[in-house]
Design an enzyme around this catalytic site. Structure first.
Site, mmCIF file in Angstrom:
data_model
loop_
_atom_site.group_PDB
_atom_site.id
_atom_site.type_symbol
_atom_site.label_atom_id
_atom_site.label_comp_id
_atom_site.label_asym_id
_atom_site.label_seq_id
_atom_site.Cartn_x
_atom_site.Cartn_y
_atom_site.Cartn_z
ATOM 1 N N GLU A 364 -12.663 -0.740 0.127
ATOM 2 C CA GLU A 364 -13.455 -0.960 -1.098
ATOM 3 C C GLU A 364 -12.631 -0.662 -2.346
ATOM 4 O OE1 GLU A 364 -17.481 0.372 -0.952
ATOM 5 O OE2 GLU A 364 -17.507 0.206 1.229
ATOM 6 N N SER A 367 -6.596 2.936 -3.853
ATOM 7 C CA SER A 367 -6.454 3.800 -5.031
ATOM 8 C C SER A 367 -5.660 3.104 -6.126
ATOM 9 C CB SER A 367 -5.770 5.110 -4.635
ATOM 10 O OG SER A 367 -6.614 5.889 -3.814
#
Length: 388
Positions: A364, A367
């Site tokens: 999702e 970073s």
């Protein structure tokens, strides 16, 4: 936004009790077999855990964003398999329907997803469309009252056991980027095939696999919202909420790992005293506790802002970035506090948690993608003369 504090407190108490008395004793078995006992899944159905964020009108609990993240922080103080089993229904598996589905679509699928009868998942990522999600190549060609889907997805959580798939496909022939992307609800059946579950570093019990569409015929009525070309906007709505949900799901394991590490450090003696008495160990504890508090505070503030109807694209991205990285740092410190025992599965669950949480920094939005997104939105705010 907490609608009924007493009702929420009762739910949180129930989750806490279930995690500690039912789930923790099962974690080694689930890790070993890669499967959650069906009797446990049935208990989750009866408790309504599959329908947390699905509206009450469609059989769910209709939790606000603040209520959802508080529940997620409790549920995730356990091996990841538990929250993954119900998480797609309370998050990415149902949210497209909740956000943009037609009344008929909501009535057809949401009650059965809320009850746990159906398990949903989001089929977005492809071999050439991960961080660059707009590079989707799966196509949906209109043929009369149907669309015909062709293409493949990868890294799809719960795909091997899912009954319904939110699929993002390209309906605009020759289109590029986000233009021409549409969202569909596709039921498992002819033309849809899932691969064998991957062998993974961690998260045993949470199956992930490819999804293949081979002349898969989908009724036109399954086009989410009934509008072609709106798929990317739908996905962004899903992800903005899910990033807050996932940030909370990163915070629960950090709480659990620190609890385990503190318990070990207070029992384990070296040089005639508990390891917890040594200042360098105390520094590790302090850093963990501080970062958990920071993540908890960020997530609650962003959740409340979403419940007020504010744009949380930036804050949701910051929460997911910080919480997932925080969880990784806590995992590393906690293994260090365990010493050699933290590396050996026979001695403690901490090595399993260490492996399980590594994925949080990847899915999702990695970073690095979140760093870019945060910077882009911050620069946009600056150009528009806005202040945080």
């Amino acid at each position: 936004m907490i609608r009924d504090p007493r009702r929420l407190d009762a739910l949180l108490d129930d989750i806490r009790a279930f995690v500690r008395t039912t789930w923790h004793p099962l974690e080694d078995e689930v890790d070993r077999t890669g499967e959650i006992p069906e009797a446990v899944v049935e208990r989750l159905r009866r408790k309504g855990y599959f329908g947390w964020s699905i509206p009450e009108a469609h059989g769910g609990l209709g939790l606000s964003t603040e209520e959802l993240v508080l529940c997620a922080m409790e549920l995730s103080q356990a091996s990841v398999a538990l929250r993954a089993r119900v998480g797609t229904n309370t998050g990415i598996g149902s949210e497209a329907l909740v956000a943009d589905g037609t009344p008929w679509q909501k009535e057809r699928w949401l009650p059965r997803m809320a009850s746990g009868e159906l398990t949903g998942c989001l089929a977005l990522t492809e071999p050439d469309a991960g961080s660059e999600a707009t590079n989707i190549r799966t196509t949906a060609r209109r043929e009369g009252d149907h669309y015909v889907l062709d293409g493949s997805k990868c890294f799809i959580t719960n795909a091997p056991l899912a009954d319904v798939f939110t699929v993002i496909a390209r309906t605009g022939e020759g289109s590029r980027g986000h233009a021409g992307l549409s969202a569909f609800l596709v039921e498992r059946g002819p033309g849809l095939r899932t691969g064998a579950p991957y062998r993974k570093m961690g998260q045993a019990g949470s199956p992930v696999s490819d999804v293949h569409f081979e002349h898969c015929r989908v009724p036109a009525s399954h086009l989410i919202g009934g509008e072609e070309g709106a798929g990317f906007k739908t996905v962004m709505k899903v992800l903005n909420k899910q990033r807050l949900h996932l940030a909370a799901l990163c915070t629960g394991p950090a709480i659990r790992m620190l609890d385990l590490a503190i318990a070990h450090a207070t029992r384990r003696e070296q040089f005639g005293q508990p390891v917890a008495n040594f200042q360098l160990v105390q520094a590790l504890i302090a850093d963990c506790r501080t970062e958990i508090f920071a993540a908890h505070s960020m997530i609650l503030e962003a959740a409340r802002a979403r419940d007020r109807g504010e744009d949380v694209a930036l804050s949701a991205s910051m929460c997911k970035y910080f919480a997932s990285e925080m969880c990784g740092r806590v995992a590393d410190r906690c293994v260090q506090m365990f010493g050699g025992a933290g590396y050996i599965a026979d001695f403690s669950p901490i090595e399993r948690y260490y492996r399980d949480v590594r994925l949080f920094r990847l899915y999702e939005g990695t970073s690095q993608i979140h760093q870019l997104n945060i910077a882009k939105l911050a620069l946009r705010e600056h150009a528009e003369g806005e202040r945080p």
